[in-house]
Motif scaffolding. Structure first.
Motif, PDB file in Angstrom:
ATOM      1  N   LEU A 178      30.252   3.622  91.384  1.00 40.88           N
ATOM      2  CA  LEU A 178      29.925   4.595  92.412  1.00 40.88           C
ATOM      3  C   LEU A 178      30.346   4.099  93.794  1.00 40.88           C
ATOM      4  O   LEU A 178      30.863   4.870  94.611  1.00 40.88           O
ATOM      5  N   GLU A 179      30.153   2.811  94.039  1.00 35.47           N
ATOM      6  CA  GLU A 179      30.559   2.236  95.324  1.00 35.47           C
ATOM      7  C   GLU A 179      32.076   2.304  95.497  1.00 35.47           C
ATOM      8  O   GLU A 179      32.581   2.674  96.565  1.00 35.47           O
TER       9      GLU A 179
ATOM     10  N   LEU B 164      34.205   4.361  94.099  1.00 36.48           N
ATOM     11  CA  LEU B 164      34.651   5.742  94.283  1.00 36.48           C
ATOM     12  C   LEU B 164      34.255   6.281  95.655  1.00 36.48           C
ATOM     13  O   LEU B 164      35.049   6.944  96.323  1.00 36.48           O
ATOM     14  N   CYS B 165      33.036   5.986  96.073  1.00 36.55           N
ATOM     15  CA  CYS B 165      32.554   6.471  97.360  1.00 36.55           C
ATOM     16  C   CYS B 165      33.370   5.891  98.513  1.00 36.55           C
ATOM     17  O   CYS B 165      33.699   6.591  99.474  1.00 36.55           O
ATOM     18  N   GLN B 166      33.732   4.616  98.399  1.00 38.45           N
ATOM     19  CA  GLN B 166      34.506   3.944  99.441  1.00 38.45           C
ATOM     20  C   GLN B 166      36.009   4.136  99.265  1.00 38.45           C
ATOM     21  O   GLN B 166      36.798   3.612 100.048  1.00 38.45           O
ATOM     22  N   ARG B 167      36.390   4.897  98.219  1.00 35.59           N
ATOM     23  CA  ARG B 167      37.793   5.194  97.918  1.00 35.59           C
ATOM     24  C   ARG B 167      38.637   3.932  97.803  1.00 35.59           C
ATOM     25  O   ARG B 167      39.762   3.861  98.277  1.00 35.59           O
TER      26      ARG B 167
ATOM     27  N   PRO C  43      25.168  11.170  91.601  1.00 33.59           N
ATOM     28  CA  PRO C  43      26.110  11.098  92.735  1.00 33.59           C
ATOM     29  C   PRO C  43      27.525  11.559  92.404  1.00 33.59           C
ATOM     30  O   PRO C  43      28.248  12.038  93.286  1.00 33.59           O
TER      31      PRO C  43
ATOM     32  N   SER D 227      28.823  15.084  93.507  1.00 32.44           N
ATOM     33  CA  SER D 227      29.153  15.426  94.896  1.00 32.44           C
ATOM     34  C   SER D 227      30.466  14.797  95.356  1.00 32.44           C
ATOM     35  O   SER D 227      30.829  14.914  96.522  1.00 32.44           O
ATOM     36  N   MET D 228      31.190  14.152  94.447  1.00 32.24           N
ATOM     37  CA  MET D 228      32.425  13.469  94.824  1.00 32.24           C
ATOM     38  C   MET D 228      33.639  14.349  94.560  1.00 32.24           C
ATOM     39  O   MET D 228      33.719  15.017  93.524  1.00 32.24           O
TER      40      MET D 228
END
Length: 201
Positions: A150-151, A153-156, A176, A179-180
């Motif tokens: 998740l980190e 993906l969230c931080q790309r 989560p 919402s990505m």
């Protein structure tokens, strides 16, 4: 055994194409009426071709082997990691897992959930991936460290990912991933074809 191998391999190929060409986003773009400028999506949704890219396959049993054939047919460079395969594999170069993670443009996971594979893709190994690479997991979610995933993906720190299985079945509404915009999610249907049913039943 192998009853759904072709179906899953083709589903993974479909996810690779959907990720690389932004097909779900492009569909939504047209359906929602956002397509006003004929040139704009040609720039903003420009994708990449699979030919010439490196496909890394983790697990080279029936599904992984069939995916290797599909990838090679598209002109991809196919590498694989499987500690239980020690002979020369047609169309595929066997490499260490760290090498696969750092060299692949697409990483696809095809291993069972056992003690050896739980958390196999951890902070170290996900950190080896290119920022332009994609992760596809039609196997058990826990093969990948979910918090680190998740980190990333969230931080790309990778370009995106696609998943067919989750920690729960179905996925919880507050997850989560929902919402990505750099993920594609399917409801555990990689093996869902009429041919799979015929072979199984």
């Amino acid at each position: 055994p192998s009853r759904n191998a072709q179906a899953v391999a083709e589903h993974v190929l479909g996810l690779m194409l959907a990720l690389s060409r932004k097909i779900p986003a492009a569909h939504q773009y047209v359906m929602s009426g956002l397509w006003q400028n004929p040139v704009e999506p040609y720039i903003s949704m420009r994708g990449i071709e699979l030919a010439g890219r490196t496909l890394g396959i983790i697990g080279l049993a029936s599904i992984g082997s069939r995916l290797a054939i599909l990838g090679k047919a598209l002109g991809m460079n196919v590498i694989a990691y499987d500690p239980y395969v020690n002979q020369t594999v047609k169309l595929t170069k066997l490499v260490a897992l760290d090498e696969l993670m750092s060299h692949s443009d697409f990483v696809s996971i095809h291993v069972p959930m056992i003690a050896e594979t739980e958390g196999l893709l951890d902070f170290h190994r996900l950190g080896l991936m290119k920022t332009t690479a994609y992760l596809i997991n039609p196997s058990d979610a826990l093969v990948v460290d979910q918090q680190v995933l998740l980190e990333v993906l969230c931080q790309r720190r990778i370009a995106g990912a696609a998943f067919d299985l989750f920690e729960t079945h179905p996925i919880v509404p507050s997850h989560p991933l929902l919402s990505m915009d750099n993920v594609i999610l399917t409801p555990h249907l990689a093996g869902a074809t009429g041919e799979t049913i015929e072979r199984h039943s």
